[in-house]
Write a protein that holds these residues in place. Structure first.
Motif, PDB file in Angstrom:
ATOM      1  N   ILE A   6       0.867  -1.189   0.000  1.00 37.81           N
ATOM      2  CA  ILE A   6       0.000   0.000   0.000  1.00 37.81           C
ATOM      3  C   ILE A   6       0.899   1.232   0.000  1.00 37.81           C
ATOM      4  O   ILE A   6       1.607   1.493   0.970  1.00 37.81           O
ATOM      5  CB  ILE A   6      -0.944  -0.003   1.221  1.00 37.81           C
ATOM      6  CG1 ILE A   6      -1.784  -1.283   1.216  1.00 37.81           C
ATOM      7  CG2 ILE A   6      -1.830   1.242   1.219  1.00 37.81           C
ATOM      8  CD1 ILE A   6      -2.665  -1.466   2.430  1.00 37.81           C
ATOM      9  N   LYS A 129      -7.040   3.923  -3.849  1.00 44.63           N
ATOM     10  CA  LYS A 129      -6.863   4.137  -2.413  1.00 44.63           C
ATOM     11  C   LYS A 129      -7.381   2.936  -1.631  1.00 44.63           C
ATOM     12  O   LYS A 129      -8.549   2.550  -1.795  1.00 44.63           O
ATOM     13  CB  LYS A 129      -7.613   5.403  -1.991  1.00 44.63           C
ATOM     14  CG  LYS A 129      -7.501   5.653  -0.507  1.00 44.63           C
ATOM     15  CD  LYS A 129      -8.153   6.920  -0.066  1.00 44.63           C
ATOM     16  CE  LYS A 129      -7.956   7.052   1.438  1.00 44.63           C
ATOM     17  NZ  LYS A 129      -8.370   8.320   1.951  1.00 44.63           N
ATOM     18  N   SER A 164       3.034   1.200   3.490  1.00 39.70           N
ATOM     19  CA  SER A 164       4.184   2.119   3.405  1.00 39.70           C
ATOM     20  C   SER A 164       3.739   3.573   3.499  1.00 39.70           C
ATOM     21  O   SER A 164       4.502   4.475   3.154  1.00 39.70           O
ATOM     22  CB  SER A 164       4.949   1.886   2.108  1.00 39.70           C
ATOM     23  OG  SER A 164       4.247   2.431   1.009  1.00 39.70           O
ATOM     24  N   LEU A 173      -5.417   2.886   8.641  1.00 40.06           N
ATOM     25  CA  LEU A 173      -5.659   1.603   7.945  1.00 40.06           C
ATOM     26  C   LEU A 173      -5.669   0.434   8.917  1.00 40.06           C
ATOM     27  O   LEU A 173      -6.524  -0.455   8.833  1.00 40.06           O
ATOM     28  CB  LEU A 173      -4.555   1.374   6.913  1.00 40.06           C
ATOM     29  CG  LEU A 173      -4.799   1.932   5.523  1.00 40.06           C
ATOM     30  CD1 LEU A 173      -3.555   1.776   4.668  1.00 40.06           C
ATOM     31  CD2 LEU A 173      -5.978   1.212   4.865  1.00 40.06           C
ATOM     32  N   HIS A 244       8.947  26.417   1.024  1.00 44.05           N
ATOM     33  CA  HIS A 244       8.304  25.630   2.092  1.00 44.05           C
ATOM     34  C   HIS A 244       8.163  26.499   3.339  1.00 44.05           C
ATOM     35  O   HIS A 244       9.123  27.154   3.750  1.00 44.05           O
ATOM     36  CB  HIS A 244       9.143  24.407   2.465  1.00 44.05           C
ATOM     37  CG  HIS A 244       9.333  23.438   1.336  1.00 44.05           C
ATOM     38  ND1 HIS A 244       8.291  22.947   0.601  1.00 44.05           N
ATOM     39  CD2 HIS A 244      10.448  22.864   0.832  1.00 44.05           C
ATOM     40  CE1 HIS A 244       8.763  22.106  -0.313  1.00 44.05           C
ATOM     41  NE2 HIS A 244      10.063  22.042  -0.199  1.00 44.05           N
ATOM     42  N   ALA A 327      13.604   6.092   4.420  1.00 44.00           N
ATOM     43  CA  ALA A 327      12.499   5.392   3.752  1.00 44.00           C
ATOM     44  C   ALA A 327      13.044   4.245   2.901  1.00 44.00           C
ATOM     45  O   ALA A 327      12.534   3.118   2.929  1.00 44.00           O
ATOM     46  CB  ALA A 327      11.718   6.367   2.871  1.00 44.00           C
TER      47      ALA A 327
HETATM   48  C1  LIG Z   1       8.064  19.375   1.739  1.00 42.89           C
HETATM   49  C2  LIG Z   1       8.957  18.216   2.056  1.00 42.89           C
HETATM   50  C3  LIG Z   1      10.331  18.391   2.117  1.00 42.89           C
HETATM   51  C4  LIG Z   1      11.162  17.316   2.396  1.00 42.89           C
HETATM   52  N1  LIG Z   1      12.508  17.500   2.397  1.00 42.89           N
HETATM   53  C5  LIG Z   1      13.329  16.439   2.519  1.00 42.89           C
HETATM   54  C6  LIG Z   1      14.746  16.573   2.362  1.00 42.89           C
HETATM   55  O1  LIG Z   1      15.251  17.667   2.138  1.00 42.89           O
HETATM   56  N2  LIG Z   1      15.526  15.456   2.453  1.00 42.89           N
HETATM   57  C7  LIG Z   1      14.989  14.222   2.711  1.00 42.89           C
HETATM   58  O2  LIG Z   1      15.723  13.236   2.759  1.00 42.89           O
HETATM   59  N3  LIG Z   1      13.655  14.074   2.890  1.00 42.89           N
HETATM   60  C8  LIG Z   1      12.834  15.144   2.800  1.00 42.89           C
HETATM   61  N4  LIG Z   1      11.478  14.993   2.950  1.00 42.89           N
HETATM   62  C9  LIG Z   1      10.974  13.712   3.456  1.00 42.89           C
HETATM   63  C10 LIG Z   1      10.904  12.625   2.388  1.00 42.89           C
HETATM   64  O3  LIG Z   1      10.192  13.106   1.299  1.00 42.89           O
HETATM   65  C11 LIG Z   1      10.173  11.440   2.931  1.00 42.89           C
HETATM   66  O4  LIG Z   1      10.753  11.059   4.140  1.00 42.89           O
HETATM   67  C12 LIG Z   1      10.175  10.208   2.019  1.00 42.89           C
HETATM   68  O5  LIG Z   1      10.079  10.569   0.660  1.00 42.89           O
HETATM   69  C13 LIG Z   1       9.010   9.365   2.448  1.00 42.89           C
HETATM   70  O6  LIG Z   1       8.939   8.159   1.729  1.00 42.89           O
HETATM   71  P1  LIG Z   1       7.905   7.041   2.183  1.00 42.89           P
HETATM   72  O7  LIG Z   1       7.960   5.954   1.189  1.00 42.89           O
HETATM   73  O8  LIG Z   1       8.141   6.681   3.602  1.00 42.89           O
HETATM   74  O9  LIG Z   1       6.469   7.755   2.182  1.00 42.89           O
HETATM   75  P2  LIG Z   1       5.675   8.531   1.044  1.00 42.89           P
HETATM   76  O10 LIG Z   1       6.598   9.122   0.056  1.00 42.89           O
HETATM   77  O11 LIG Z   1       4.749   9.450   1.752  1.00 42.89           O
HETATM   78  O12 LIG Z   1       4.847   7.378   0.314  1.00 42.89           O
HETATM   79  C14 LIG Z   1       3.669   6.856   0.839  1.00 42.89           C
HETATM   80  C15 LIG Z   1       2.677   6.645  -0.306  1.00 42.89           C
HETATM   81  O13 LIG Z   1       1.536   5.977   0.205  1.00 42.89           O
HETATM   82  C16 LIG Z   1       0.387   6.472  -0.467  1.00 42.89           C
HETATM   83  N5  LIG Z   1      -0.774   6.135   0.356  1.00 42.89           N
HETATM   84  C17 LIG Z   1      -1.057   6.585   1.608  1.00 42.89           C
HETATM   85  N6  LIG Z   1      -2.207   6.021   2.043  1.00 42.89           N
HETATM   86  C18 LIG Z   1      -2.643   5.200   1.052  1.00 42.89           C
HETATM   87  C19 LIG Z   1      -3.781   4.354   0.910  1.00 42.89           C
HETATM   88  N7  LIG Z   1      -4.713   4.232   1.892  1.00 42.89           N
HETATM   89  N8  LIG Z   1      -3.911   3.648  -0.249  1.00 42.89           N
HETATM   90  C20 LIG Z   1      -3.001   3.746  -1.244  1.00 42.89           C
HETATM   91  N9  LIG Z   1      -1.907   4.555  -1.164  1.00 42.89           N
HETATM   92  C21 LIG Z   1      -1.731   5.265  -0.024  1.00 42.89           C
HETATM   93  C22 LIG Z   1       0.674   7.973  -0.592  1.00 42.89           C
HETATM   94  O14 LIG Z   1      -0.110   8.582  -1.593  1.00 42.89           O
HETATM   95  C23 LIG Z   1       2.171   7.951  -0.920  1.00 42.89           C
HETATM   96  O15 LIG Z   1       2.403   7.933  -2.320  1.00 42.89           O
HETATM   97  C24 LIG Z   1      10.612  16.040   2.657  1.00 42.89           C
HETATM   98  C25 LIG Z   1       9.234  15.867   2.581  1.00 42.89           C
HETATM   99  C26 LIG Z   1       8.405  16.936   2.273  1.00 42.89           C
HETATM  100  C27 LIG Z   1       6.933  16.730   2.174  1.00 42.89           C
END
Ligand SMILES: Cc1cc2nc3c(=O)[nH]c(=O)nc-3n(C[C@H](O)[C@H](O)[C@H](O)COP(=O)(O)OP(=O)(O)OC[C@H]3O[C@@H](n4cnc5c(N)ncnc54)[C@H](O)[C@@H]3O)c2cc1C
Length: 344
Positions: A6, A129, A164, A173, A244, A327
């Motif tokens: 997910i 979703k 994820s 969830l 930001h 991540a």
């Molecule tokens: C503005 C901003 C600036 C940042 N700056 C930095 C930086 O400078 N350096 C750095 O290293 N990190 C930075 N980060 C953090 C970084 O982006 C995240 O830590 C990382 O990309 C998260 O990855 P993830 O796979 O854990 O989660 P996410 O990228 O959030 O992926 C989770 C996915 O799950 C999907 N999802 C959620 N619920 C459901 C559901 N019920 N059904 C289906 N899909 C679902 C979402 O749509 C999303 O696509 C920043 C983040 C933001 C928002």
């Protein structure tokens, strides 16, 4: 084994890629229309001709595992180092240029291309979703342990599930499962994870007195970071910025009128950069409710196996950090762990 992932952010795609490469049947369900999660790119401006990274601007790499991915992505021309200068603006308005301790990486064609690359061989269902999970478990007459429920009333079954999504969304969830299995244990722990929020202003200018720096960190009540996106990709005459806000500003105005929010950020931007910043040709505001975890959990990932071997795991940036790297490592480590577990 059929594994449902997910979320198509970097953690879910990485876990999915590992497990699919090991021969498992992996299906990724993503609620949005694109890949990469917070590694995000917005197409904006006239004819949507400008690309702006409105989530992560850049990332760094420390661990050998993540450096390996960085090398792979660089070899495929997906990422490169963000060459140029970086600055900090203190609360008195003094701007100081600084050295980076390690390279800053970005994707010239947009940060979402990292997600597209990681997911290129996976079965990914966009705009799907997952609304809830049902644990079928040992009483099942059917073959699979988990049922994924969608708002459209459709369902999908799987032997194992990886969530994820950010901790708050994973919490929602998990609360849809029946607590006869150990999900409660996970729920209690991830309930503690808190997030920063951010508003992000994207703006394009025909006329701009663009700054010399690639990025500016601000010690400010309203603006935390400004990315000079024009230094990432040359898209003709139009100059672009991504701005930001601080988490305090975002939380204060999260329920407010978006036009007012846009105006408040623009006013502050103009005070910081000069009058030209008020004259954008186009502007958009995005709200990140879950930008970065404030208090990450001290695990690589979390999992339960259930009494009847019905695995479910949580991965994400909020495990051992709050970055792109954390991540990636979370997804990678779960992937490798499950490959070993399910080989027996
Ligand atoms: C503005 C901003 C600036 C940042 N700056 C930095 C930086 O400078 N350096 C750095 O290293 N990190 C930075 N980060 C953090 C970084 O982006 C995240 O830590 C990382 O990309 C998260 O990855 P993830 O796979 O854990 O989660 P996410 O990228 O959030 O992926 C989770 C996915 O799950 C999907 N999802 C959620 N619920 C459901 C559901 N019920 N059904 C289906 N899909 C679902 C979402 O749509 C999303 O696509 C920043 C983040 C933001 C928002």
């Amino acid at each position: 084994m059929k594994i449902a992932v997910i979320g198509a952010g970097i953690s879910g795609l990485t876990a999915g890629r590992e497990l699919a490469n090991a021969g498992h049947e992996v299906v990724v369900f993503e609620k949005s229309g694109g890949y990469g999660g917070r590694l995000a790119t917005r197409y904006a401006g006239k004819d949507n001709a400008q690309k702006l990274d409105h989530g992560v601007s850049f990332f760094t790499a420390e661990s050998s595992e993540f450096k390996k991915l960085v090398t792979e992505l660089a070899a495929k021309d997906i990422i490169t180092t963000w060459e140029g200068s970086y600055a900090t603006r203190n609360e008195n308005g003094k701007v100081t240029f600084r050295e980076n301790n390690s390279p800053y990486y970005y994707a010239p064609k947009g940060m979402n291309t990292v997600g597209k690359y990681l997911g290129r061989n996976l079965d990914i269902r966009l705009n799907e979703k997952v609304g809830g999970l049902t644990h079928i478990g040992e009483n099942r007459r059917k073959k699979k342990s988990w049922m994924l429920n969608f708002p459209t009333a459709l369902t999908e079954s799987a032997d194992a599930v990886i969530i994820s999504a950010p901790a708050r969304q994973a919490y929602a969830l998990l609360n849809t499962t029946i607590d006869e299995i150990e999900t409660l244990k996970l729920v209690r722990e991830i309930d503690e994870v808190e997030y920063e929020s951010q508003f992000t202003l994207m703006a394009g200018f025909d006329e701009a007195d663009m700054p010399e720096w690639n990025a500016l960190d601000c010690e400010d009540d309203v603006i935390e970071f400004i990315s000079n996106e024009t230094t990432k990709r040359n898209e003709g005459e139009v100059k672009t910025l991504v701005v930001h806000t601080t988490s305090e500003f975002a939380k204060k105005h999260m329920h407010g009128d978006r036009e007012v929010v846009e105006e408040l950020i623009t006013d502050r931007l103009t005070e910081i950069l000069g009058g030209w910043a008020a004259l954008a040709d186009w502007k958009q505001v995005h709200f990140w409710r879950y930008s970065r975890a404030v208090n990450p959990l001290p695990h690589d990932f979390m999992e339960i196996r259930g009494n009847d071997d019905t695995p479910l795991a949580l991965v994400g940036a909020y495990m051992n950090g709050n970055t792109v790297e954390s991540a990636y490592l979370s997804g990678l480590k779960l992937g490798k762990h499950w490959i070993q577990q399910f080989a027996d």
